[in-house]
Design a protein around this motif. Structure first.
Motif, PDB file in Angstrom:
ATOM      1  N   PRO A  59       1.024  -0.861   0.065  1.00 57.15           N
ATOM      2  CA  PRO A  59      -0.222  -0.089   0.221  1.00 57.15           C
ATOM      3  C   PRO A  59       1.106   1.169   0.273  1.00 57.15           C
ATOM      4  O   PRO A  59       1.351   1.214   0.981  1.00 57.15           O
ATOM      5  N   ALA A  60       0.538   1.982  -0.675  1.00 53.46           N
ATOM      6  CA  ALA A  60       1.220   3.642  -1.062  1.00 53.46           C
ATOM      7  C   ALA A  60       1.060   4.800   0.135  1.00 53.46           C
ATOM      8  O   ALA A  60       1.346   5.487   0.340  1.00 53.46           O
ATOM      9  N   ARG A  61       0.133   4.067   0.812  1.00 52.69           N
ATOM     10  CA  ARG A  61      -1.127   5.385   1.582  1.00 52.69           C
ATOM     11  C   ARG A  61      -1.644   4.923   2.526  1.00 52.69           C
ATOM     12  O   ARG A  61      -1.919   3.541   2.863  1.00 52.69           O
ATOM     13  N   GLY A  62      -1.792   5.951   3.853  1.00 56.57           N
ATOM     14  CA  GLY A  62      -3.238   5.687   4.899  1.00 56.57           C
ATOM     15  C   GLY A  62      -3.018   4.191   5.780  1.00 56.57           C
ATOM     16  O   GLY A  62      -1.711   4.074   6.334  1.00 56.57           O
ATOM     17  N   TRP A  63      -3.989   3.887   6.318  1.00 58.32           N
ATOM     18  CA  TRP A  63      -3.794   2.707   7.258  1.00 58.32           C
ATOM     19  C   TRP A  63      -3.097   1.503   6.534  1.00 58.32           C
ATOM     20  O   TRP A  63      -2.448   1.239   7.201  1.00 58.32           O
ATOM     21  N   GLU A  64      -3.329   1.039   5.870  1.00 53.63           N
ATOM     22  CA  GLU A  64      -3.161  -0.524   5.387  1.00 53.63           C
ATOM     23  C   GLU A  64      -1.188  -0.004   5.187  1.00 53.63           C
ATOM     24  O   GLU A  64      -0.687  -0.973   6.236  1.00 53.63           O
ATOM     25  N   ARG A  65      -0.796   1.515   5.102  1.00 56.34           N
ATOM     26  CA  ARG A  65       0.827   1.319   4.990  1.00 56.34           C
ATOM     27  C   ARG A  65       1.410   1.486   6.370  1.00 56.34           C
ATOM     28  O   ARG A  65       2.116   1.076   6.861  1.00 56.34           O
ATOM     29  N   LEU A  66       0.585   1.975   7.345  1.00 58.25           N
ATOM     30  CA  LEU A  66       0.801   1.919   8.699  1.00 58.25           C
ATOM     31  C   LEU A  66       1.055   0.321   9.305  1.00 58.25           C
ATOM     32  O   LEU A  66       1.721   0.195  10.122  1.00 58.25           O
ATOM     33  N   TYR A  67      -0.804   0.021   8.757  1.00 56.69           N
ATOM     34  CA  TYR A  67      -0.373  -1.480   9.522  1.00 56.69           C
ATOM     35  C   TYR A  67       1.078  -1.849   8.831  1.00 56.69           C
ATOM     36  O   TYR A  67       1.511  -2.803   9.840  1.00 56.69           O
ATOM     37  N   VAL A  68       0.641  -2.439   7.804  1.00 48.96           N
ATOM     38  CA  VAL A  68       2.086  -3.531   7.503  1.00 48.96           C
ATOM     39  C   VAL A  68       3.827  -2.794   7.680  1.00 48.96           C
ATOM     40  O   VAL A  68       4.573  -3.824   7.867  1.00 48.96           O
ATOM     41  N   ASP A  69       4.256  -1.487   7.904  1.00 51.00           N
ATOM     42  CA  ASP A  69       4.972  -1.482   8.170  1.00 51.00           C
ATOM     43  C   ASP A  69       5.227  -1.560  10.237  1.00 51.00           C
ATOM     44  O   ASP A  69       6.455  -1.640  10.296  1.00 51.00           O
ATOM     45  N   HIS A  70       4.459  -1.442  10.723  1.00 43.47           N
ATOM     46  CA  HIS A  70       4.181  -1.733  11.879  1.00 43.47           C
ATOM     47  C   HIS A  70       3.798  -2.932  13.215  1.00 43.47           C
ATOM     48  O   HIS A  70       3.325  -3.038  14.235  1.00 43.47           O
TER      49      HIS A  70
END
Ligand code: FES
Length: 571
Positions: free
Chosen positions: A534-545
């Motif tokens: 994902p480029a942005r948003g919750w999914e980006r935050l989720y995948v990173d953390h």
């Protein structure tokens, strides 16, 4: 009257207190702001969460209880997750729902909270939020639906969808009959009526101490649910007065009781990630191995679908959770308290089993040792879980050749291919379904069996996946394989034809491939990187953390608690 947290908004005669009170008046009397507790009703009612759509009525009863006890109720709609609709999986959003609820409770003039949940992720997210904000809290579970029937036979919500769809694929049920059963599946308001995740989490939350003992499992249309909601509203006011917080109630002892309950009821494997995540918020040192250590020798006492025969309405009629816990009282930690301030074990003496077919006596269990087993081996260095109670006895020890699917799409595309090189002894392996890889760790581990094997009468095979399994599903399914394929786990290296050895009695899951050969292999890029970037948003935050399943799949920065501190003024 004691100083309330909400008084930091409402007390005094300055401009800011004026603003806070004036905008809230709207019919509330002046004495609503004289220091009496303000109780949020964190409400997951939503038309898009049909299992929770009746919670506005439940909230009314909570409101009455709060008023009656001298508090001021505040309806607080919070993020709601409908298990059947939300894509790519409600689990992707559990942590977001928990974070949003936690922050809104902390940001507002709230002294205590009543948590209204039901559908699978809603009670876990609410409890994670309550644990991190650590405000006095009590859960009101929305309750299961009543039993529907089709052609005179009870339908297990969820479980029978899998069963009937497999029958269509096996050619033993027509598509027309399958479609006709649809209107019978959901008989009433409420969540799934099997021992799926929603029922499990309600019952386990009661064992944890979060619910007035005896309330969980009350069917959604039963008027006793509203009576319990009223009592919970009253209790929330008492909790504030007593200063009794989640950190006081949900101790290591409470988690022992939750794990014993989970095993004795034959509850959903999803409870593992949820309990680990809740414990992580509280700083309780719960580990994956604790589920095996505490729960695996607990007898299975409840004969409910998906592994058994009956449904939640039967369970409630038969005596409910307290009747089960009375049978295993010696395994419970007597020091664990409930929201009422009394130990859980104090509620067991009056409990009784009214139907020993549904809830078994301890001396006549369905299985002697039925809790969740935690497996280790070179295929799951940090663990994988399996529910022996839902597995086929002949597959508890099994060696077979892997049939590998790199993604859920790959599985759907090839599982029914007549040329698929598979036989009943094969081990189906599905990759890319962990927290990072999917992303969100969906309930796909109980992959359907190949059509050609279904037609031969095969009804179970060993299946291995880094995802989760629906609590309403069954079978010999090894799930939550950690690390997942997309996080460097050896699952990524499995190839068609590899021999896999499953030995549940000895807790082993081994890939019988020469280590030198494994070292030469490179998994395909999609498996390693995940299927979404994902480029942005919750999914980006989720995948990173997001963390792995062995610690509850929470986000790394959400572990722990910041309590109920009041932030600086907004004006
Ligand atoms: Fe909501 Fe099953 S879909 S509990």
């Amino acid at each position: 009257m004691r100083e309330q947290r909400s008084s930091q908004w409402y007390a005094g005669n300055d401009r800011n207190a004026y603003i806070h009170r004036a905008w809230m008046r709207r019919g509330l009397p002046q004495h609503a702001f004289d220091g009496r507790p303000h109780i949020a009703i964190a409400n997951t009612a939503s038309d898009l969460t049909p299992c929770n759509s009746h919670l506005n009525e439940v909230a009314k009863s909570v409101e009455q209880g709060v008023y009656e006890a001298g508090g001021i109720p505040m309806n607080l709609p919070v993020v709601s997750l409908g298990e059947t609709l939300v894509r790519p999986t409600a689990m992707l959003w559990r942590n977001m729902a928990a974070m949003a609820t936690e922050e809104m409770l902390r940001a507002n003039p709230i002294d205590g909270v009543v948590l209204l949940g039901g559908c699978d992720k809603t009670i876990p997210s609410l409890l994670m939020a309550a644990a991190s904000v650590d405000l006095p809290a009590v859960v009101v579970p929305g309750g299961p639906m009543l039993t529907g029937t089709f052609r005179g036979v009870p339908l297990g919500c969820g479980t029978d969808v899998w069963r009937l769809s497999e029958e269509v694929r096996a050619g033993t049920l027509s598509e027309d009959q399958f479609t006709r059963s649809e209107s019978s599946m959901i008989r009433s308001r409420g969540h799934c009526n099997t021992m799926g995740t929603a029922s499990t989490m309600a019952l386990v939350s009661e064992a944890l101490g979060a619910i007035i003992p005896g309330l969980a499992g009350t069917p959604a249309p039963d008027s006793r649910l509203l009576e319990g909601a009223h009592a919970s509203g009253r209790l929330a006011v008492d909790l504030v007065a007593a200063g009794r917080r989640p950190s006081d109630i949900f101790t290591a002892a409470s988690f022992v009781n939750a794990i014993v309950a989970l095993a004795a009821i034959g509850g959903s494997t999803n409870a593992v990630v949820h309990l680990l995540a809740i414990a992580g918020r509280l700083g309780v040192p719960l580990a994956l191995d604790d589920f095996d250590r505490i729960g695996s020798s607990v007898p299975l006492l409840v004969d409910l679908q998906p592994a058994g025969r009956f449904l939640m309405e039967d369970f409630h009629r038969a005596g409910g959770l307290l009747a089960v816990l009375r049978e295993v009282k010696d395994l419970l930690d007597p020091s664990a308290l409930t929201v009422t301030g009394l130990p859980l074990v104090d509620y067991l003496d009056d409990a009784a089993i009214w139907d020993p077919e549904v809830i078994r006596l301890r001396r006549e269990p369905l299985q002697d040792a039925a809790g969740i087993a935690v497996l280790y081996g070179n295929l799951a260095p940090r663990g994988a879980i399996v529910k022996p109670a839902a597995a086929s006895p002949e597959l508890l020890e099994h060696r077979g050749r892997a049939v590998v699917f790199d993604s859920i799409e790959d599985m759907h595309a090839r599982i029914d291919d007549p040329d698929l090189d598979v036989d009943p002894t094969s081990v189906l392996v599905l990759k890319g379904c962990g927290p990072k890889g999917y992303p969100g760790m969906p309930e796909v581990s109980n992959m359907p069996l190949p059509k050609k094997l279904l037609e031969q009468g095969v009804r179970d095979m060993v299946r291995i996946c880094d995802g989760r399994m629906s609590g309403t599903a069954y079978g010999t399914v090894v799930l939550h394989v950690t690390p997942e394929a997309a996080d460097g786990g050896p699952l990524a290296l499995v190839e068609n034809g590899d021999v896999i050895f499953l030995d549940i009695a000895n807790r082993r899951l081994e890939l019988e491939v020469d280590p030198d050969e494994l070292a030469q292999r490179t998994p395909n890029a999609a498996t390693v990187q995940g299927f979404a970037n994902p480029a942005r948003g919750w999914e980006r935050l989720y995948v990173d953390h997001v963390l792995q399943a062995d610690t509850g799949a929470d986000l790394d920065f959400l572990i722990g608690s910041t309590g109920d501190r009041v932030s600086r003024e907004s004006h």
